[in-house]
Design a protein around this motif. Structure first.
Motif, PDB file in Angstrom:
ATOM      1  N   PHE A   1       7.130 -11.270   5.594  1.00 30.13           N
ATOM      2  CA  PHE A   1       8.472 -11.665   6.033  1.00 30.13           C
ATOM      3  C   PHE A   1       9.211 -10.393   6.415  1.00 30.13           C
ATOM      4  O   PHE A   1       9.585  -9.588   5.573  1.00 30.13           O
ATOM      5  CB  PHE A   1       9.199 -12.410   4.916  1.00 30.13           C
ATOM      6  CG  PHE A   1      10.589 -12.866   5.292  1.00 30.13           C
ATOM      7  CD1 PHE A   1      10.844 -13.460   6.517  1.00 30.13           C
ATOM      8  CD2 PHE A   1      11.650 -12.710   4.398  1.00 30.13           C
ATOM      9  CE1 PHE A   1      12.123 -13.889   6.861  1.00 30.13           C
ATOM     10  CE2 PHE A   1      12.929 -13.130   4.730  1.00 30.13           C
ATOM     11  CZ  PHE A   1      13.172 -13.722   5.962  1.00 30.13           C
TER      12      PHE A   1
ATOM     13  N   SER B   1       9.115 -15.198  10.125  1.00 29.74           N
ATOM     14  CA  SER B   1       9.044 -16.572   9.631  1.00 29.74           C
ATOM     15  C   SER B   1      10.469 -17.076   9.428  1.00 29.74           C
ATOM     16  O   SER B   1      11.419 -16.280   9.377  1.00 29.74           O
ATOM     17  CB  SER B   1       8.233 -16.653   8.332  1.00 29.74           C
ATOM     18  OG  SER B   1       8.759 -15.788   7.348  1.00 29.74           O
TER      19      SER B   1
ATOM     20  N   SER C   1      13.116 -15.756   2.942  1.00 22.98           N
ATOM     21  CA  SER C   1      12.564 -16.697   3.907  1.00 22.98           C
ATOM     22  C   SER C   1      12.838 -18.121   3.441  1.00 22.98           C
ATOM     23  O   SER C   1      13.328 -18.352   2.333  1.00 22.98           O
ATOM     24  CB  SER C   1      11.061 -16.477   4.054  1.00 22.98           C
ATOM     25  OG  SER C   1      10.379 -16.932   2.891  1.00 22.98           O
TER      26      SER C   1
END
Length: 662
Positions: free
Chosen positions: A385, A403, A475
């Protein structure tokens, strides 16, 4: 690169710093290792593989040029058949080869004074033909490194020639400080000028040339710059040859006063001045940019088309996203991988899309403790991420992530902090951060798919670096950012509506700040450079402290009576930036570590932390300058350390002020 006299000493500096710097790097390396594996390529004990160049042959053998003037061939560097690859010395006897390429059955390497074609004509596995393709003169100065070649799609080659060092960057022989273009028949012409120490260069996805530059005189910090034929990259010393036949530039060193102000403002007045595409802020990202390589496959993670940039001093690889705005390259740099075993100098892709990293630290100190090394990086297939890209907007930035983000968190604009700053453009070595100004993030918007966040930022300034720090963002599935910082070089603001003025400073105050380059700490009472009026009879004691090669104070011990009036004169007769900080007994390392953590504000405050342990300090002094400070010696006898707190110096550059009873 650093001066010859400091080489062995700086290796000691970094090795002593490892418990502090490398510990932090190892912590980050452990997090990064979930996504990228760094493994050693074993090197025989009999081989001093101080890597100067890397390239693969058509049969997938790895060619390695070394600083000892050798070329080694490594069979099975992927360790598919054996844990131990096979090494063969293909060539020897050359002069510090700092680049390597394979083309049409031969190796091409750059020695200090020439580009050489090296061939095995009888196919016995060893070179038997050494041919000079092109050559250039040498003065004998130690700093006259030469790099390359880089083959262009048309078969021409690019090499770069380091400036000499004589207390400043100087072009003592023809074309030093230039990038040269060489045809296969050896015809050579100057391609671009204005370089200081262009140790690495490569082609982007679109085929443009980018070169990496190192901090020094006229160079406030490390950076990469895209160059076309006839461009000027910022250092004027090599312009002494601009009147020579074939020069595409007509600038003269005399056109550059010692202190100019802001590079962006000056560049607009100079034809063919190419601004840095991406700055890599000194000590915040690295200290010595090196190799430049394009990520050319999705097999190495989600960053296809971006650049990787090595850093020799911090033993790391960084990442750069680029875009064109108003015809100018600009973009952001991001941390990528840390904790390599030695100083990263060269990068090359293997046939399996793994990255081979060649290293050296002799004379060029690095956080990686090994004197040299060869390592390989493999993507594990798990997407980290990360901030994938940072794009300039008319009123802020668009952040693209690898992401989807947690949307509820990302709409909180307080998670995003932006600070604008730049460096002075002057003949002095390096630059402190100047004109630093926080810029308010007033709003953040998230795209429907959660992969993009638009932040609206007040006070964007062209020609400035904009530091981004993201705190607490996760995320969609709760994974924290692997790296939460980025530095965007804003050469041009895209056209659009909705600009939000706020924190921008006026051109007049910007220039004033740019020319005030003497950083003296956060507490003026600890840096008094005018004799107090009450000292009618002058100081009781005058101390003079200078420097010696290898990061040493001279003398390393002084003595003063307790409570006496002291004038201390610090003469920085070195070729690097230094300060002198007197601290409480036993607090030298404590204060040195605090200075390492000062971040963006460090250079503005002379790397003198705000701490009760700091008693007195000088400013951060340029090479060949001096300063006197005045203070009352402590009343309590004892050993009071004095240290240089410029990042990386405090473990070695230190002395003792002995305070004794009257």
């Amino acid at each position: 690169m650093i001066s010859k006299q400091h080489r062995s000493f700086l290796l000691l500096v970094w090795s002593m710093l490892l418990p502090y710097i490398a510990a932090a790097q190892q912590e980050m390396k452990a997090r990064e290792s979930k996504y990228y594996a760094i493994t050693d390529v074993p090197i025989p004990d009999s081989v001093a593989l101080e890597v100067g160049g890397l390239t693969f042959t058509p049969d997938d053998k790895l060619g390695v040029a070394t600083r000892h003037g050798e070329i080694w061939l490594i069979t099975d560097p992927y360790q598919k058949k054996s844990r131990y690859p096979h090494y063969t010395r293909f060539a020897a006897g050359m002069h510090e080869t700092l680049g390597l390429a394979w083309h049409n059955g031969s190796f091409y390497t750059t020695q200090r004074s020439e580009l050489t074609r090296v061939t095995d004509t009888d196919k016995d596995g060893k070179a038997d033909l050494f041919q000079t393709v092109a050559s250039w003169p040498l003065s004998g100065n130690y700093h006259e490194y030469s790099y390359g070649p880089l083959f262009l799609p048309n078969g021409d080659m690019i090499v770069t020639l380091n400036l000499s060092w004589i207390g400043r960057g100087a072009s003592l022989t023809k074309w030093r400080g230039w990038m040269m273009q060489i045809k296969p028949d050896g015809t050579m012409k100057p391609f671009a000028g204005g370089m200081r120490s262009p140790a690495g260069f490569g082609l982007s996805e679109s085929g443009d040339i980018f070169f990496a530059e190192n901090q020094g005189d006229w160079i406030g910090s490390g950076r990469i710059t895209q160059l076309d034929y006839g461009d000027f990259a910022g250092h004027p010393a090599g312009m002494r040859w601009s009147g020579e036949y074939g020069s595409p530039l007509h600038l003269k060193p005399q056109q550059f006063p010692d202190s100019i102000g802001i590079l962006h403002d000056f560049a607009r007045k100079i034809p063919h001045f190419k601004e840095p595409s991406v700055w890599f802020p000194h000590t915040l990202m690295g200290t010595s940019t090196s190799a430049v390589i394009n990520i050319d496959s999705d097999a190495f993670g989600p960053f296809n088309g971006q650049l990787l940039v090595g850093d020799q001093g911090h033993s790391k690889v960084m990442r750069a996203f680029l875009e064109k705005v108003n015809g100018k390259y600009q973009g952001a740099c991001f941390p990528f991988l840390e904790g390599f075993s030695s100083g990263v100098l060269r990068l090359v892709w293997g046939s399996d899309h793994s990255l081979f990293v060649g290293m050296t630290s002799r004379g060029w100190a690095s956080t990686g403790p090994a004197p040299y090394g060869l390592q390989r990086v493999n993507f594990k297939g798990n997407t980290p991420f990360e901030i994938k890209a940072m794009r300039a907007q008319s009123n802020g930035f668009e952040l693209e992530f690898t992401s989807p983000v947690n949307k509820k968190q990302a709409v909180n604009n307080r998670l995003f902090q932006v600070t604008g700053f730049t460096y002075s453009y002057h003949s002095k070595y390096g630059s402190p951060v100047i004109n630093s100004q926080p810029c308010a993030v007033v709003k953040s918007e998230v795209s429907d798919d959660g992969r993009r966040v638009r932040i609206y930022v007040e006070g964007l300034r062209e020609g400035y670096i904009h530091a981004l720090d993201i705190t607490g963002l996760q995320s969609q599935v709760g994974v924290p950012l692997l790296h939460n910082t980025a530095y965007y070089t804003l050469n041009a603001i895209p056209a659009g509506s909705g600009g939000m003025p706020g924190c921008a400073i006026t051109p007049k105050s910007a220039a004033a700040t740019a020319n005030n380059n003497t950083a003296c700490g956060s507490d003026p009472s600890k840096c008094v450079n005018v004799q107090p009026a009450s000292w009618t009879k002058g100081p009781d004691v005058v101390i003079k402290i200078g420097t010696l090669p290898g990061l040493k104070f001279d003398p390393a011990e002084v003595q003063v009576p307790a409570g006496s009036k002291v004038k201390l004169v610090f003469n920085n007769n070195d070729d690097m930036l230094h300060n002198l900080v007197i601290v409480k007994p036993g607090k030298g390392d404590v204060v040195g570590k605090l200075a390492m953590d000062m971040g963006l504000n460090g250079s503005q405050l002379a790397y003198v932390p705000r701490s009760a342990d700091v008693l007195f300090n000088t400013c951060l002094l340029q090479p060949e300058t001096s300063q006197g400070i005045y203070f009352i010696a402590p009343a309590t006898p004892g050993n009071y350390p004095y240290v240089c707190t410029f990042p990386g110096h405090y473990t070695v550059m230190k002395g003792i002020m002995k305070v004794v009873k009257k």
